[in-house]
Write a protein that holds these residues in place. Structure first.
Motif, PDB file in Angstrom:
ATOM      1  N   UNK A   1       0.809  -1.220   0.000  1.00 58.51           N
ATOM      2  CA  UNK A   1       0.000   0.000   0.000  1.00 58.51           C
ATOM      3  C   UNK A   1       0.840   1.265   0.000  1.00 58.51           C
ATOM      4  N   UNK A   2       2.078   1.189   0.494  1.00 57.63           N
ATOM      5  CA  UNK A   2       2.884   2.406   0.622  1.00 57.63           C
ATOM      6  C   UNK A   2       3.365   2.963  -0.716  1.00 57.63           C
ATOM      7  N   UNK A   3       3.146   2.255  -1.819  1.00 57.49           N
ATOM      8  CA  UNK A   3       3.533   2.792  -3.130  1.00 57.49           C
ATOM      9  C   UNK A   3       2.559   3.852  -3.620  1.00 57.49           C
ATOM     10  N   UNK A   4       1.377   3.940  -2.982  1.00 59.54           N
ATOM     11  CA  UNK A   4       0.360   4.899  -3.414  1.00 59.54           C
ATOM     12  C   UNK A   4       0.474   6.201  -2.629  1.00 59.54           C
ATOM     13  N   UNK A   5      -0.085   7.266  -3.195  1.00 60.58           N
ATOM     14  CA  UNK A   5       0.153   8.589  -2.632  1.00 60.58           C
ATOM     15  C   UNK A   5      -0.996   9.529  -2.964  1.00 60.58           C
ATOM     16  N   UNK A   6      -0.871  10.775  -2.541  1.00 60.71           N
ATOM     17  CA  UNK A   6      -1.756  11.843  -2.981  1.00 60.71           C
ATOM     18  C   UNK A   6      -0.885  13.035  -3.390  1.00 60.71           C
ATOM     19  N   UNK A   7      -1.532  14.073  -3.885  1.00 59.05           N
ATOM     20  CA  UNK A   7      -0.757  15.226  -4.322  1.00 59.05           C
ATOM     21  C   UNK A   7      -0.210  15.086  -5.723  1.00 59.05           C
ATOM     22  N   UNK A   8      -0.765  14.143  -6.487  1.00 59.61           N
ATOM     23  CA  UNK A   8      -0.387  13.964  -7.885  1.00 59.61           C
ATOM     24  C   UNK A   8      -1.604  14.279  -8.744  1.00 59.61           C
ATOM     25  N   UNK A   9      -1.402  14.378 -10.046  1.00 64.95           N
ATOM     26  CA  UNK A   9      -2.492  14.721 -10.945  1.00 64.95           C
ATOM     27  C   UNK A   9      -3.563  13.648 -10.930  1.00 64.95           C
TER      28      UNK A   9
END
Length: 366
Positions: free
Chosen positions: A143-151
């Motif tokens: 799960x840690x490969x995912x994020x926010x703050x991207x398009x």
């Protein structure tokens, strides 16, 4: 002149087809969803007859369509209320809802026991969430490969983005047995959300900041049917959402504490093998396999899509664990035992964009 059985069946079939066509024409998103979710795809998936059943974990019998969804990577949804994923260390609060759970006790390891828990689900659930992020487990690493703050629409994350947090030292943050009243026999989505908001107040999480990386797991007692669980119209094992979803049955639940993420976790053992009993382990060792598989499924989806569907979903609306539900056992992405400091737990794999497939283990990012 009466209508023949054949004509009646044909007429009913046509009504169903007409209804489905209307749904398809209504929107590319959930027809009743708020504007922030309007471009999300309709999911005519097993057990997901309601749009708020995000990350719905179908029963094994209803999951035949899942394999067809293991072809496309997840995409970032742009966030809802500025929230896409859980960016801090995830915190899980367990809420055992209702007087039906019976009297409380404490075992030798300090776990809360309940007399109205015939299968011992309560202790197993506490062990699971206390064990996440211990013993070097890398199930959480996927799960840690995912994020926010991207398009919006992005399928990968730069190292500088705010990634999903790793639950170092355990995710369990608190346990509450709400004995103020009996849990409803068939709670609505609104009632489940309201219970989560109530729990936020109970635990002292009374600001938006204190709920930013938190999820409330609302556990209903045996014999109840939250949102139709274990009924003819409820072919699911669990689902998650947030209090502000206006498509919840009964409507959104107001919160003075900011956005509140929650899970509808019914008493999974009531569904036996349909919700995972003995899916990985045989005999008594596998009695609660479904509990850890299903609850782990929803946990992983909450931290990657905290305010659905502003986080990570594929083009059909499936979340990371949906794509790997009931995939089988063993291998790189099938369900199997994961060792933690609190024990060994049957867990399913979750989707990894890094390999475009299901993984049970991945290095922690960053």
């Amino acid at each position: 002149m009466g209508i023949s059985p054949t004509s009646r069946l044909r007429r009913n079939r046509n009504r169903v087809l007409t209804g489905l066509s209307a749904l398809a024409l209504a929107a590319t998103g959930f027809a009743a969803a708020p504007a922030a979710q309007a471009d999300q795809p309709v999911r005519e998936t097993a057990g997901n007859s309601h749009p708020y059943r995000h990350g719905v974990h179908p029963t094994k019998e209803a999951a035949n369509s899942a394999a067809a969804q293991r072809t496309s990577n997840l995409r970032y949804g742009g966030g809802v209320d500025g929230i896409g994923v859980t960016t801090g260390a995830p915190k899980v609060y367990l809420v055992f809802w209702g007087t039906q759970w019976g009297s409380q006790g404490t075992d030798s390891s300090g776990y809360t026991t309940l007399s109205g828990d015939p299968k011992g689900e309560a202790v197993r659930t506490q062990q699971l969430f206390k064990g996440l992020g211990t013993n070097g487990e890398t199930w959480s690493g996927v799960m840690t490969q995912y994020c926010e703050g991207v398009a919006k629409g992005a399928t990968s994350c730069p190292s500088t983005a705010a990634h999903v947090g790793y639950p170092t030292g355990g995710a369990l943050a608190g346990v509450w047995v709400d004995e103020s009243a009996a849990a409803p026999g068939q709670a609505t989505g609104n009632q489940l959300a309201a219970e989560a908001v109530k729990a936020a107040g109970h635990f002292g999480n009374t600001t938006a900041a204190s709920n930013r990386n938190v999820q409330y797991v609302v556990l209903s007692p045996t014999g109840t049917h939250p949102d139709g669980f274990n009924t003819a119209g409820g072919n699911f094992c669990a689902w998650h959402d947030w209090n502000g979803d206006t498509t919840l049955t009964g409507g959104a639940a107001p919160s003075p504490y900011g956005d509140v993420a929650f899970t509808n976790d019914p008493y999974v053992p009531d569904m036996g093998t349909s919700c995972g009993q003995n899916y990985v382990n045989s005999g008594g060792a596998g009695t609660l396999d479904g509990v850890t598989i299903v609850y782990g499924h929803e946990y992983s989806e909450t931290i990657t899509d905290q305010n659905p569907a502003g986080g990570w979903t594929d083009s059909t609306g499936y979340e990371n664990a949906d794509k790997c539900a009931w995939k089988g056992t063993g291998g790189a992405g099938g369900a199997q035992n994961v060792a933690m400091a609190t024990g060994s737990f049957a867990m399913q794999g979750t989707w990894s964009n890094a390999v475009s497939g299901c993984q049970i283990s991945h290095a922690i990012v960053p």
